[in-house]
Motif scaffolding. Structure first.
Motif, mmCIF file in Angstrom:
data_model
loop_
_atom_site.group_PDB
_atom_site.id
_atom_site.type_symbol
_atom_site.label_atom_id
_atom_site.label_comp_id
_atom_site.label_asym_id
_atom_site.label_seq_id
_atom_site.Cartn_x
_atom_site.Cartn_y
_atom_site.Cartn_z
ATOM 1 N N ARG A 64 0.837 -1.212 0.000
ATOM 2 C CA ARG A 64 0.000 0.000 0.000
ATOM 3 C C ARG A 64 0.868 1.257 0.000
ATOM 4 O O ARG A 64 0.589 2.217 -0.724
ATOM 5 N N LYS A 65 1.920 1.258 0.818
ATOM 6 C CA LYS A 65 2.794 2.432 0.889
ATOM 7 C C LYS A 65 3.557 2.639 -0.417
ATOM 8 O O LYS A 65 3.730 3.771 -0.876
ATOM 9 N N LEU A 66 4.017 1.536 -1.013
ATOM 10 C CA LEU A 66 4.762 1.632 -2.265
ATOM 11 C C LEU A 66 3.889 2.178 -3.387
ATOM 12 O O LEU A 66 4.291 3.099 -4.123
ATOM 13 N N ILE A 67 2.683 1.634 -3.523
ATOM 14 C CA ILE A 67 1.775 2.088 -4.578
ATOM 15 C C ILE A 67 1.429 3.563 -4.382
ATOM 16 O O ILE A 67 1.414 4.353 -5.334
ATOM 17 N N TYR A 68 1.170 3.951 -3.145
ATOM 18 C CA TYR A 68 0.826 5.341 -2.854
ATOM 19 C C TYR A 68 1.959 6.282 -3.260
ATOM 20 O O TYR A 68 1.734 7.316 -3.903
ATOM 21 N N CYS A 69 3.189 5.932 -2.906
ATOM 22 C CA CYS A 69 4.340 6.782 -3.252
ATOM 23 C C CYS A 69 4.532 6.862 -4.760
ATOM 24 O O CYS A 69 4.801 7.935 -5.309
ATOM 25 N N LEU A 70 4.397 5.736 -5.449
ATOM 26 C CA LEU A 70 4.590 5.720 -6.900
ATOM 27 C C LEU A 70 3.552 6.583 -7.613
ATOM 28 O O LEU A 70 3.877 7.328 -8.542
ATOM 29 N N ILE A 71 2.297 6.499 -7.182
ATOM 30 C CA ILE A 71 1.224 7.234 -7.857
ATOM 31 C C ILE A 71 1.233 8.717 -7.499
ATOM 32 O O ILE A 71 1.096 9.586 -8.366
ATOM 33 N N HIS A 72 1.437 9.024 -6.219
ATOM 34 C CA HIS A 72 1.240 10.403 -5.774
ATOM 35 C C HIS A 72 2.511 11.228 -5.676
ATOM 36 O O HIS A 72 2.437 12.455 -5.635
ATOM 37 N N TYR A 73 3.660 10.593 -5.652
ATOM 38 C CA TYR A 73 4.894 11.360 -5.512
ATOM 39 C C TYR A 73 5.884 11.138 -6.651
ATOM 40 O O TYR A 73 6.889 11.823 -6.741
ATOM 41 N N GLY A 74 5.583 10.183 -7.550
ATOM 42 C CA GLY A 74 6.475 9.932 -8.671
ATOM 43 C C GLY A 74 6.667 11.157 -9.553
ATOM 44 O O GLY A 74 7.728 11.380 -10.119
ATOM 45 N N THR A 75 5.619 11.979 -9.653
ATOM 46 C CA THR A 75 5.679 13.190 -10.464
ATOM 47 C C THR A 75 6.754 14.159 -9.976
ATOM 48 O O THR A 75 7.314 14.918 -10.757
#
Length: 342
Positions: A64-75
């Motif tokens: 959950r933490k990994l997916i959240y970081c990739l989607i919301h902070y990858g930009t």
């Protein structure tokens, strides 16, 4: 020693160290966190495959933490203050490796593909986003109504673009000059394409205040920013940066600061101030981190000449914050990118 050589316990210690560094220095090292969670996920997956079910809950939590970081902070991996479409695309693609049915990741990839004129890819992503909406139970990654409508319009436009390009290529083929090829009437396609594009442009951004939400174009947002009304607070999530504006003064904000300020403006009050629990999306925020982050936001606004807006109040045995409502405000952001915490 590389992350790959660390034990689970050592990786958890590194996570703690990163959290402490964020609290101390005031910036988020999401690039390091993503690499850390990826390695934790790999190790925990191995343990689960070895029938060690005790690690399943830990694996789900790290995922959950990994997916959240990739989607919301990858930009924002390259810089906290400026978006990067290419980094965003890479991180969104990677998020689908861990959650292949994530509708929001597919939707944003569809938008980026459309932006880069990659219409065949965009069709696949938008269709996946709409198809997978029914399977994904986490509200955090579901499409809102405007995004669902946009996805259908983008799908239609992609098909029209492809049809237009195909007809043009047919007419350039040598055999097209010697054989009777069915004549295609392109004017209805052009008309539909233009109408859809104009709609998407007119409704590209949300403009939100206490009275409600309306849609507007990017040009309207930029006009308001360039000529803001007196004694009115503006928060603009542009295509590249997040800026706050008040009476000629501007403050450049990080993604977290922009989300936090928008939440204070829209969802907090003296009766119900916002506590750290309102921002604990996938992880519990410790009290000191929350108060430190708010203090940094306040200080940045004050240093740029903004009036004091964020007040403190104790609520449910927690430190809470709210905007005092002294000044009217507008928050503007892309309808394709729903703001967090709303």
């Amino acid at each position: 020693m590389s992350l790959r050589e660390k034990t689970i316990e050592e990786l958890e210690e590194i996570e703690e160290e990163l959290n402490e560094q964020e609290e101390e220095h005031g910036y988020s090292n999401y690039s390091m966190k993503i690499e850390l969670y990826k390695e934790m996920y790999r190790k925990l997956s191995q343990l689960v495959r070895q029938n060690n079910e005790d690690y399943q809950s830990s694996l789900d939590y790290v995922k959950r933490k990994l997916i959240y970081c990739l989607i919301h902070y990858g930009t924002y991996l390259k810089t906290e203050y400026q978006k990067d479409d290419y980094l965003a695309r890479s991180c969104l693609e990677e998020s689908l490796k861990y959650d292949k049915r994530n509708p929001l990741a597919s939707y944003r990839l569809g938008f980026l593909s459309y932006k880069f004129n990659e219409y065949t890819k965009a069709i696949q992503y938008f269709q996946n986003a709409l198809d997978n909406e029914q399977y994904h139970k986490q509200h955090l990654y579901q499409l809102n109504e405007q995004q669902q409508l946009n996805a259908h319009l983008y799908l239609s436009n992609c098909a029209l673009h492809i049809a237009k390009e195909t007809y043009e290529k047919i007419n350039q083929l040598p055999l097209a000059k010697t054989q009777e090829i069915p004549k295609q009437e392109l004017s209805p396609l052009f008309s539909s394409l233009i109408e859809n594009e104009q709609y998407l442009l007119r409704h590209a951004f949300y403009k939100v205040n206490k009275a409600g939400t309306t849609t507007c174009s990017k040009a309207e947002c930029e006009k308001l920013i360039s000529n803001p009304p007196r004694d009115t607070f503006l928060l603009y999530f542009s295509d590249r940066t997040i800026i706050a504006v008040f009476n000629g003064e501007e403050a450049l904000l990080t993604q977290d600061q922009g989300y936090m300020l928008s939440y204070f403006l829209l969802n907090s009050s003296e009766a119900v101030p916002a506590t750290r629990h309102d921002f604990s999306v996938v992880d519990t925020i410790i009290p000191n981190t929350y108060t430190t982050n708010v203090s940094r936001l306040r200080r940045k606004l004050t240093e740029q000449g903004f009036p004091p807006m964020i007040q403190t109040k104790r609520y449910d045995n927690e430190t809470g914050y709210y905007c005092n409502g002294t000044y009217p405000f507008y928050i503007m952001y892309r309808s394709d990118e729903e703001i967090e915490y709303r």
